[in-house]
Design a protein around this motif. Sequence first.
Motif, PDB file in Angstrom:
ATOM      1  N   LEU A 139      -4.047   2.166  -4.511  1.00 56.91           N
ATOM      2  CA  LEU A 139      -2.929   1.938  -3.592  1.00 56.91           C
ATOM      3  C   LEU A 139      -1.697   2.718  -4.045  1.00 56.91           C
ATOM      4  O   LEU A 139      -1.048   3.400  -3.244  1.00 56.91           O
ATOM      5  N   GLU A 140      -1.373   2.655  -5.316  1.00 63.33           N
ATOM      6  CA  GLU A 140      -0.189   3.343  -5.828  1.00 63.33           C
ATOM      7  C   GLU A 140      -0.340   4.870  -5.744  1.00 63.33           C
ATOM      8  O   GLU A 140       0.620   5.569  -5.457  1.00 63.33           O
ATOM      9  N   ALA A 200       0.231   5.672  -2.093  1.00 63.95           N
ATOM     10  CA  ALA A 200       1.628   5.407  -1.728  1.00 63.95           C
ATOM     11  C   ALA A 200       2.595   6.418  -2.351  1.00 63.95           C
ATOM     12  O   ALA A 200       3.632   6.734  -1.758  1.00 63.95           O
ATOM     13  N   HIS A 245       6.461   8.228  -1.018  1.00 65.88           N
ATOM     14  CA  HIS A 245       7.776   7.877  -1.568  1.00 65.88           C
ATOM     15  C   HIS A 245       8.795   8.994  -1.389  1.00 65.88           C
ATOM     16  O   HIS A 245       9.988   8.751  -1.464  1.00 65.88           O
ATOM     17  N   LEU A 262       9.955   1.179   1.971  1.00 64.22           N
ATOM     18  CA  LEU A 262       8.958   0.774   0.983  1.00 64.22           C
ATOM     19  C   LEU A 262       7.895  -0.164   1.576  1.00 64.22           C
ATOM     20  O   LEU A 262       6.702  -0.002   1.317  1.00 64.22           O
ATOM     21  N   LYS A 263       8.317  -1.125   2.387  1.00 66.79           N
ATOM     22  CA  LYS A 263       7.376  -2.078   2.985  1.00 66.79           C
ATOM     23  C   LYS A 263       6.372  -1.348   3.882  1.00 66.79           C
ATOM     24  O   LYS A 263       5.183  -1.663   3.888  1.00 66.79           O
ATOM     25  N   ARG A 281       3.640   0.695   1.776  1.00 66.68           N
ATOM     26  CA  ARG A 281       2.508  -0.128   1.303  1.00 66.68           C
ATOM     27  C   ARG A 281       1.514  -0.366   2.441  1.00 66.68           C
ATOM     28  O   ARG A 281       0.307  -0.187   2.267  1.00 66.68           O
ATOM     29  N   ALA A 333      -0.329   2.890   3.268  1.00 60.19           N
ATOM     30  CA  ALA A 333      -1.299   3.230   2.218  1.00 60.19           C
ATOM     31  C   ALA A 333      -2.541   2.340   2.324  1.00 60.19           C
ATOM     32  O   ALA A 333      -3.672   2.828   2.206  1.00 60.19           O
ATOM     33  N   ILE A 334      -2.350   1.058   2.573  1.00 60.02           N
ATOM     34  CA  ILE A 334      -3.493   0.148   2.748  1.00 60.02           C
ATOM     35  C   ILE A 334      -4.302   0.558   3.969  1.00 60.02           C
ATOM     36  O   ILE A 334      -5.539   0.601   3.927  1.00 60.02           O
ATOM     37  N   ASN A 365      -6.666  -2.174  -5.731  1.00 56.73           N
ATOM     38  CA  ASN A 365      -6.081  -2.461  -7.043  1.00 56.73           C
ATOM     39  C   ASN A 365      -6.853  -1.839  -8.202  1.00 56.73           C
ATOM     40  O   ASN A 365      -6.540  -2.096  -9.359  1.00 56.73           O
TER      41      ASN A 365
END
Length: 161
Positions: free
Chosen positions: A106-107, A110, A114, A120-121, A124, A127-128, A141
Amino acid sequence: MKNKLFELRNVEVKYKNPLGEDFFALKDINLTVYEGDYLAILGTSGSGKTTLSNIIGTLNSSFTGEYDFYETKVHSLSDRKRVKLREDSFGFIFQDYVLLEHLTALENVALSLHYSNIPLKEIRALAIEKLNSVGLGDKINHKPFQLSGGQKQRVSIARAL
């Protein structure tokens, strides 16, 4: 009539070999691609495939000649404008994934968002959504060392999307 996606005119990339002699990674490349076209870049190792791909994707600005992406003269853009064009118009899937090992799937997806002006919300959620679209919703995760090669490739695809 289809719109012209991009055009390269007389594109050349020249380097110096270890003896100080000039050699061409690309010489006199002329290429026009229209919306909806498919393009495959084939060649032996060292033939300039990556160099050409990096020019098309605006990752390499060290060339002579002209490059138009739609009506934009890429070869004459400032670094900042070239970054903005790349951000808005290109997605990259690298051969070796280029995932940061200390970040989750995920990171990693994401991270590329950025640099945009997306809240930001929303980053996420987006990305999901992209990880779900490549069948990795249950791996968001997981860190790269916990993923198979194919799963890492799909994280890379989700990031490009």
